[in-house]
Motif scaffolding. Structure first.
Motif, PDB file in Angstrom:
ATOM      1  N   GLY A  25      36.424  55.038  60.466  1.00 46.05           N
ATOM      2  CA  GLY A  25      36.260  54.015  59.441  1.00 46.05           C
ATOM      3  C   GLY A  25      36.620  54.469  58.039  1.00 46.05           C
ATOM      4  O   GLY A  25      37.327  53.773  57.325  1.00 46.05           O
ATOM      5  N   LYS A  81      39.153  48.669  54.132  1.00 49.45           N
ATOM      6  CA  LYS A  81      38.570  47.359  54.426  1.00 49.45           C
ATOM      7  C   LYS A  81      38.910  46.926  55.849  1.00 49.45           C
ATOM      8  O   LYS A  81      38.043  46.457  56.587  1.00 49.45           O
ATOM      9  CB  LYS A  81      39.088  46.316  53.438  1.00 49.45           C
ATOM     10  CG  LYS A  81      38.449  46.364  52.076  1.00 49.45           C
ATOM     11  CD  LYS A  81      39.060  45.355  51.113  1.00 49.45           C
ATOM     12  CE  LYS A  81      39.215  43.996  51.721  1.00 49.45           C
ATOM     13  NZ  LYS A  81      39.899  43.032  50.869  1.00 49.45           N
ATOM     14  N   ALA A  82      40.168  47.072  56.245  1.00 50.72           N
ATOM     15  CA  ALA A  82      40.593  46.676  57.593  1.00 50.72           C
ATOM     16  C   ALA A  82      39.861  47.481  58.658  1.00 50.72           C
ATOM     17  O   ALA A  82      39.447  46.932  59.689  1.00 50.72           O
ATOM     18  CB  ALA A  82      42.110  46.841  57.733  1.00 50.72           C
ATOM     19  N   ARG A  83      39.691  48.780  58.438  1.00 51.62           N
ATOM     20  CA  ARG A  83      38.984  49.624  59.408  1.00 51.62           C
ATOM     21  C   ARG A  83      37.530  49.202  59.546  1.00 51.62           C
ATOM     22  O   ARG A  83      36.992  49.108  60.649  1.00 51.62           O
ATOM     23  CB  ARG A  83      39.051  51.088  58.987  1.00 51.62           C
ATOM     24  CG  ARG A  83      40.409  51.713  59.122  1.00 51.62           C
ATOM     25  CD  ARG A  83      40.383  53.117  58.551  1.00 51.62           C
ATOM     26  NE  ARG A  83      41.683  53.749  58.596  1.00 51.62           N
ATOM     27  CZ  ARG A  83      41.851  55.037  58.866  1.00 51.62           C
ATOM     28  NH1 ARG A  83      40.808  55.814  59.127  1.00 51.62           N
ATOM     29  NH2 ARG A  83      43.054  55.552  58.876  1.00 51.62           N
ATOM     30  N   LEU A  84      36.870  48.961  58.417  1.00 51.27           N
ATOM     31  CA  LEU A  84      35.472  48.545  58.457  1.00 51.27           C
ATOM     32  C   LEU A  84      35.333  47.190  59.145  1.00 51.27           C
ATOM     33  O   LEU A  84      34.426  46.983  59.956  1.00 51.27           O
ATOM     34  CB  LEU A  84      34.885  48.502  57.044  1.00 51.27           C
ATOM     35  CG  LEU A  84      34.688  49.855  56.361  1.00 51.27           C
ATOM     36  CD1 LEU A  84      34.249  49.654  54.911  1.00 51.27           C
ATOM     37  CD2 LEU A  84      33.692  50.719  57.103  1.00 51.27           C
ATOM     38  N   GLU A  85      36.225  46.264  58.826  1.00 56.77           N
ATOM     39  CA  GLU A  85      36.183  44.946  59.459  1.00 56.77           C
ATOM     40  C   GLU A  85      36.397  45.059  60.962  1.00 56.77           C
ATOM     41  O   GLU A  85      35.721  44.383  61.745  1.00 56.77           O
ATOM     42  CB  GLU A  85      37.207  44.022  58.811  1.00 56.77           C
ATOM     43  CG  GLU A  85      36.809  43.618  57.401  1.00 56.77           C
ATOM     44  CD  GLU A  85      37.928  42.984  56.586  1.00 56.77           C
ATOM     45  OE1 GLU A  85      39.047  42.780  57.113  1.00 56.77           O
ATOM     46  OE2 GLU A  85      37.679  42.691  55.396  1.00 56.77           O
ATOM     47  N   ALA A  86      37.324  45.923  61.391  1.00 56.84           N
ATOM     48  CA  ALA A  86      37.575  46.114  62.824  1.00 56.84           C
ATOM     49  C   ALA A  86      36.351  46.681  63.532  1.00 56.84           C
ATOM     50  O   ALA A  86      36.133  46.413  64.716  1.00 56.84           O
ATOM     51  CB  ALA A  86      38.780  47.032  63.023  1.00 56.84           C
ATOM     52  N   GLY A  88      33.323  45.968  62.592  1.00 56.17           N
ATOM     53  CA  GLY A  88      32.214  45.045  62.387  1.00 56.17           C
ATOM     54  C   GLY A  88      31.212  45.539  61.368  1.00 56.17           C
ATOM     55  O   GLY A  88      30.065  45.087  61.348  1.00 56.17           O
ATOM     56  N   ALA A  90      29.654  45.725  57.765  1.00 53.36           N
ATOM     57  CA  ALA A  90      29.567  44.926  56.546  1.00 53.36           C
ATOM     58  C   ALA A  90      29.799  45.812  55.328  1.00 53.36           C
ATOM     59  O   ALA A  90      29.463  47.001  55.333  1.00 53.36           O
ATOM     60  CB  ALA A  90      28.198  44.263  56.454  1.00 53.36           C
ATOM     61  N   TYR A  91      30.377  45.229  54.293  1.00 55.12           N
ATOM     62  CA  TYR A  91      30.572  45.948  53.040  1.00 55.12           C
ATOM     63  C   TYR A  91      30.506  44.969  51.880  1.00 55.12           C
ATOM     64  O   TYR A  91      30.640  43.760  52.056  1.00 55.12           O
ATOM     65  CB  TYR A  91      31.898  46.717  53.031  1.00 55.12           C
ATOM     66  CG  TYR A  91      33.124  45.854  53.140  1.00 55.12           C
ATOM     67  CD1 TYR A  91      33.701  45.261  52.009  1.00 55.12           C
ATOM     68  CD2 TYR A  91      33.713  45.614  54.370  1.00 55.12           C
ATOM     69  CE1 TYR A  91      34.820  44.462  52.120  1.00 55.12           C
ATOM     70  CE2 TYR A  91      34.835  44.815  54.485  1.00 55.12           C
ATOM     71  CZ  TYR A  91      35.384  44.240  53.353  1.00 55.12           C
ATOM     72  OH  TYR A  91      36.488  43.435  53.461  1.00 55.12           O
ATOM     73  N   ASP A  92      30.302  45.519  50.698  1.00 51.52           N
ATOM     74  CA  ASP A  92      30.266  44.739  49.470  1.00 51.52           C
ATOM     75  C   ASP A  92      31.309  45.345  48.541  1.00 51.52           C
ATOM     76  O   ASP A  92      31.195  46.520  48.177  1.00 51.52           O
ATOM     77  CB  ASP A  92      28.863  44.807  48.851  1.00 51.52           C
ATOM     78  CG  ASP A  92      28.758  44.089  47.519  1.00 51.52           C
ATOM     79  OD1 ASP A  92      29.540  43.152  47.266  1.00 51.52           O
ATOM     80  OD2 ASP A  92      27.889  44.477  46.712  1.00 51.52           O
ATOM     81  N   CYS A 106      28.788  50.257  51.540  1.00 49.98           N
ATOM     82  CA  CYS A 106      28.493  49.950  52.936  1.00 49.98           C
ATOM     83  C   CYS A 106      27.369  50.876  53.398  1.00 49.98           C
ATOM     84  O   CYS A 106      27.006  51.808  52.688  1.00 49.98           O
ATOM     85  CB  CYS A 106      29.735  50.105  53.817  1.00 49.98           C
ATOM     86  SG  CYS A 106      30.518  51.722  53.739  1.00 49.98           S
TER      87      CYS A 106
END
Length: 124
Positions: A25, A81-86, A88, A90-92, A106
């Motif tokens: 991530g 961002k793409a890695r974290l979204e993949a 699942g 959450a981040y701000d 995160c």
């Protein structure tokens, strides 16, 4: 006298998930670690072991304790961002007032708050 930050240590009750978060991530690299008598890992950035992960211990009830978060300078905001979204995760994401830099917050799998600071010129 303190000269620089050496490393952070996080505790985990799920070593595999924690390594996936930080390596897959956030892009840290798994590296050499002394032969301790407990499970864990040392994670590297720029050739330095900056995050030590310890497993096999009971985690405190209050996960965050008195340390609020750890912060890292980072590059590749869109990729992170793409890695974290993949994953699942959450981040701000927010702009830092006055400097226009990006701050991404995160939580790791054990509840430790992580801040990644990106140059304001990067595209979100």
């Amino acid at each position: 006298m303190i000269q620089e930050m050496n490393h952070f240590t996080v505790l985990t009750d799920d070593l595999e998930h924690t390594l996936k978060f930080y390596v897959d991530g956030l892009g840290l690299a798994l590296g050499p670690r002394p032969d301790f008598d407990f499970p864990g890992a040392w994670l590297y950035a720029g050739g330095r072991a900056i995050l030590h992960v310890i497993a096999g211990r009971e985690l405190p009830v209050q996960r965050a304790g008195v340390i609020d978060h750890m912060a890292f300078a980072a590059r590749g905001l869109a990729d992170v961002k793409a890695r974290l979204e993949a994953m699942g995760a959450a981040y701000d994401l927010r702009r830092l007032r006055g400097s226009n830099a990006w701050q991404l917050f995160c939580l790791d799998p054990s509840g430790a708050k992580v801040e990644l600071d990106f140059d304001g010129a990067e595209s979100a």
